[in-house]
Design a protein around this motif. Sequence first.
Motif, PDB file in Angstrom:
ATOM      1  N   LEU A 187       0.799  -1.215   0.000  1.00 60.03           N
ATOM      2  CA  LEU A 187       0.000   0.000   0.000  1.00 60.03           C
ATOM      3  C   LEU A 187       0.838   1.274   0.000  1.00 60.03           C
ATOM      4  O   LEU A 187       0.314   2.344  -0.251  1.00 60.03           O
ATOM      5  N   GLY A 188       2.100   1.190   0.316  1.00 62.23           N
ATOM      6  CA  GLY A 188       2.941   2.373   0.343  1.00 62.23           C
ATOM      7  C   GLY A 188       2.725   3.181   1.604  1.00 62.23           C
ATOM      8  O   GLY A 188       1.847   4.031   1.667  1.00 62.23           O
ATOM      9  N   GLN A 189       3.503   2.929   2.638  1.00 59.24           N
ATOM     10  CA  GLN A 189       3.275   3.607   3.910  1.00 59.24           C
ATOM     11  C   GLN A 189       4.595   3.814   4.645  1.00 59.24           C
ATOM     12  O   GLN A 189       5.435   2.938   4.696  1.00 59.24           O
ATOM     13  N   GLN A 190       4.729   5.009   5.174  1.00 57.13           N
ATOM     14  CA  GLN A 190       5.911   5.399   5.928  1.00 57.13           C
ATOM     15  C   GLN A 190       5.429   5.717   7.329  1.00 57.13           C
ATOM     16  O   GLN A 190       4.500   6.506   7.498  1.00 57.13           O
ATOM     17  N   VAL A 191       5.998   5.069   8.330  1.00 60.66           N
ATOM     18  CA  VAL A 191       5.516   5.272   9.690  1.00 60.66           C
ATOM     19  C   VAL A 191       6.680   5.509  10.648  1.00 60.66           C
ATOM     20  O   VAL A 191       7.799   5.039  10.436  1.00 60.66           O
ATOM     21  N   GLY A 192       6.390   6.221  11.705  1.00 64.72           N
ATOM     22  CA  GLY A 192       7.397   6.459  12.718  1.00 64.72           C
ATOM     23  C   GLY A 192       6.816   7.322  13.827  1.00 64.72           C
ATOM     24  O   GLY A 192       5.651   7.724  13.786  1.00 64.72           O
ATOM     25  N   PHE A 193       7.637   7.566  14.824  1.00 70.45           N
ATOM     26  CA  PHE A 193       7.218   8.495  15.868  1.00 70.45           C
ATOM     27  C   PHE A 193       8.436   9.226  16.413  1.00 70.45           C
ATOM     28  O   PHE A 193       9.585   8.795  16.236  1.00 70.45           O
ATOM     29  N   ALA A 194       8.172  10.348  17.042  1.00 73.05           N
ATOM     30  CA  ALA A 194       9.232  11.142  17.654  1.00 73.05           C
ATOM     31  C   ALA A 194       8.751  11.630  19.013  1.00 73.05           C
ATOM     32  O   ALA A 194       7.545  11.847  19.216  1.00 73.05           O
ATOM     33  N   SER A 195       9.674  11.788  19.945  1.00 75.34           N
ATOM     34  CA  SER A 195       9.321  12.301  21.266  1.00 75.34           C
ATOM     35  C   SER A 195      10.391  13.268  21.738  1.00 75.34           C
ATOM     36  O   SER A 195      11.578  13.109  21.437  1.00 75.34           O
ATOM     37  N   LEU A 196       9.939  14.292  22.475  1.00 78.34           N
ATOM     38  CA  LEU A 196      10.835  15.282  23.063  1.00 78.34           C
ATOM     39  C   LEU A 196      10.760  15.133  24.574  1.00 78.34           C
ATOM     40  O   LEU A 196       9.675  15.225  25.169  1.00 78.34           O
ATOM     41  N   VAL A 197      11.912  14.889  25.184  1.00 75.44           N
ATOM     42  CA  VAL A 197      11.980  14.632  26.625  1.00 75.44           C
ATOM     43  C   VAL A 197      12.744  15.752  27.306  1.00 75.44           C
ATOM     44  O   VAL A 197      13.832  16.148  26.860  1.00 75.44           O
ATOM     45  N   ASP A 198      12.159  16.285  28.385  1.00 73.07           N
ATOM     46  CA  ASP A 198      12.824  17.294  29.203  1.00 73.07           C
ATOM     47  C   ASP A 198      13.825  16.589  30.114  1.00 73.07           C
ATOM     48  O   ASP A 198      13.431  15.795  30.986  1.00 73.07           O
ATOM     49  N   LEU A 199      15.100  16.851  29.919  1.00 71.89           N
ATOM     50  CA  LEU A 199      16.118  16.139  30.692  1.00 71.89           C
ATOM     51  C   LEU A 199      16.221  16.630  32.135  1.00 71.89           C
ATOM     52  O   LEU A 199      16.886  15.990  32.954  1.00 71.89           O
ATOM     53  N   HIS A 200      15.545  17.728  32.459  1.00 72.73           N
ATOM     54  CA  HIS A 200      15.527  18.172  33.857  1.00 72.73           C
ATOM     55  C   HIS A 200      14.794  17.161  34.742  1.00 72.73           C
ATOM     56  O   HIS A 200      15.203  16.896  35.873  1.00 72.73           O
ATOM     57  N   ASP A 201      13.674  16.645  34.223  1.00 74.28           N
ATOM     58  CA  ASP A 201      12.850  15.753  35.038  1.00 74.28           C
ATOM     59  C   ASP A 201      12.427  14.467  34.326  1.00 74.28           C
ATOM     60  O   ASP A 201      11.743  13.632  34.921  1.00 74.28           O
ATOM     61  N   GLY A 202      12.811  14.309  33.059  1.00 70.08           N
ATOM     62  CA  GLY A 202      12.473  13.100  32.320  1.00 70.08           C
ATOM     63  C   GLY A 202      11.091  13.108  31.696  1.00 70.08           C
ATOM     64  O   GLY A 202      10.685  12.112  31.075  1.00 70.08           O
ATOM     65  N   ARG A 203      10.358  14.218  31.815  1.00 72.97           N
ATOM     66  CA  ARG A 203       8.990  14.269  31.308  1.00 72.97           C
ATOM     67  C   ARG A 203       8.959  14.269  29.781  1.00 72.97           C
ATOM     68  O   ARG A 203       9.738  14.964  29.133  1.00 72.97           O
ATOM     69  N   VAL A 204       8.063  13.469  29.192  1.00 70.45           N
ATOM     70  CA  VAL A 204       7.832  13.508  27.747  1.00 70.45           C
ATOM     71  C   VAL A 204       6.918  14.699  27.482  1.00 70.45           C
ATOM     72  O   VAL A 204       5.729  14.666  27.812  1.00 70.45           O
TER      73      VAL A 204
END
Length: 236
Positions: A187-204
């Motif tokens: 079907l032609g599909q490109q998938v992925g994810f990204a996350s930004l984490v605050d290194l002060h407290d580990g919060r996503v």
Amino acid sequence: MIRAATVVRLLGALALTAALLGCSSTKHHRADGLAAATGLGRGATVLLVEPDIELGELLASGVQEPRLDWTQAARVHVEQALDAALAQREARVAPYLEAADPELRERQRQLILLNRAVGTSILLNKYVGNGLPHKGEAFDWTLGPGARALDAQARFALFVFLHDSYATGGRKALAAGLMLVGVGVSLGQQVGFASLVDLHDGRVVWFNLLSAQSGDLRNPTDAAAAVTQLLDGIPL
């Protein structure tokens, strides 16, 4: 431990759903209390953890075979596009460096694996809908305060997971994972994810799912377009 195959299988199921609905999209979430228009400040230092990228070739037999040459080309293009996109946001990019100390290096490795596990849980809860009942609508995921071990100076860490596949004859195939869920289609599909984490407290603080039916990560123009979609809504 969450294995890469588990993530690929989950992304494959998500990709199939998007493909059957005929859409190419991103859908991002921000941490609770972080408004949609909120930025976290220009000039922040962002640790770019080595992106988890894999491209594969879908053979006539239906078997998907990883292609190192395609993957290496895609990694170069994606990393260049990430550097450029973060520079446009006036972020200072810090490359990820493994610690020389074996104990610290192992802690870093475990944090990267933890991020993959957290990412899988977010996918289950926010995109599939059969995750942890007590979470409800809350977006309060974290890697914990130990996330600082990834870098002593950077404010944030950016994680990227991106997979794609192409048929032998040049036609794009469905992204990695569809064969694992028993779907014998192209079907032609490109998938992925990204996350930004605050290194002060580990919060996503931000998470985004990418599902696209076009684009070829083996060329820089399409890789840049994928990165633009992947960073949709990032609070930088």
